[in-house]
Scaffold this motif. Sequence first.
Motif, PDB file in Angstrom:
ATOM      1  N   VAL A  95       0.026   2.093   2.969  1.00  0.00           N
ATOM      2  CA  VAL A  95       1.059   1.084   2.751  1.00  0.00           C
ATOM      3  C   VAL A  95       0.950   0.595   1.316  1.00  0.00           C
ATOM      4  CG1 VAL A  95       1.126   0.342   5.163  1.00  0.00           C
ATOM      5  CG2 VAL A  95      -0.470  -0.767   3.576  1.00  0.00           C
ATOM      6  N   ARG A 136      10.413  -1.116   3.497  1.00  0.00           N
ATOM      7  CA  ARG A 136      10.251  -0.357   4.751  1.00  0.00           C
ATOM      8  C   ARG A 136      10.595   1.126   4.597  1.00  0.00           C
ATOM      9  NH1 ARG A 136      11.838  -5.443   6.370  1.00  0.00           N
ATOM     10  NH2 ARG A 136      14.041  -4.943   6.207  1.00  0.00           N
ATOM     11  N   GLN A 137      10.744   1.589   3.358  1.00  0.00           N
ATOM     12  CA  GLN A 137      10.955   3.003   3.098  1.00  0.00           C
ATOM     13  C   GLN A 137       9.631   3.645   2.675  1.00  0.00           C
ATOM     14  OE1 GLN A 137      13.998   4.307   3.846  1.00  0.00           O
ATOM     15  NE2 GLN A 137      14.421   2.197   4.474  1.00  0.00           N
ATOM     16  N   THR A 138       9.629   4.965   2.592  1.00  0.00           N
ATOM     17  CA  THR A 138       8.425   5.693   2.193  1.00  0.00           C
ATOM     18  C   THR A 138       8.598   6.241   0.790  1.00  0.00           C
ATOM     19  OG1 THR A 138       7.901   6.311   4.474  1.00  0.00           O
ATOM     20  CG2 THR A 138       6.903   7.627   2.728  1.00  0.00           C
ATOM     21  N   ARG A 160       4.137   3.752   2.813  1.00  0.00           N
ATOM     22  CA  ARG A 160       5.251   2.958   3.298  1.00  0.00           C
ATOM     23  C   ARG A 160       5.283   1.623   2.557  1.00  0.00           C
ATOM     24  NH1 ARG A 160       8.783   2.604   7.425  1.00  0.00           N
ATOM     25  NH2 ARG A 160       9.260   0.558   8.344  1.00  0.00           N
TER      26      ARG A 160
END
Length: 210
Positions: free
Chosen positions: A107, A142-144, A153
């Motif tokens: 993350v 919330r995207q990768t 992420r």
Amino acid sequence: FAAHSDPRHNVVGVGLGRLFITRQATSDHSNRSSGLTYEDAVALRRQFPHARAVSPISSTQVSAFYKEFRARGEVAGITPDWAKLDWNYKVRGRFFNDADLRDFAQVCVLIKKNHTKESEQNEIGTQDDPLAPLFRRHDPLRQTIRLGGTSFRVVGILEELPKDDDMDVGDNNATVLLPLTSFQKRLSLEQKQLDMIDVESRVPDLTTLE
């Protein structure tokens, strides 16, 4: 704790209860020290459990990719204690937690810096904010995204920079923040030494460390 007694480390007080601990260069070729490490930060936290924050920092330059976007910027590995330091900021989404650190979670938190009209007209972005074109075209929350060859992420976006003259996140150059354990395991396998440990003690006699 070795950092304040070992001449290979440098401790600098920057006000009541605030310390920067950095590596100390040496010309002693017999020195086999591993330098300033995350284990040092853990030991310092154990030694001073009531300190407001013990914030280790390590950084490196990495290429970031998202869809058509590509840029190279500074990525800093930090811990949840970074958010406890004495400054004001705004995060959209969330910040890291202890579980992210424990699980080497993939993350990240992106830093969205303030842009001038001139920089907003620059499609390439500026040296201060290589992520500017990404934020103009996309909402990456919330995207990768991919950092180097590893996917992360985006769990948070730092939308308002910390207001602190002593801020050092890998300093104001950092554009992406990762949990330090993820940084070391997934992004910078050979970089085990820290740039610095930032301590916010709120205990007056901690500034002496004697």
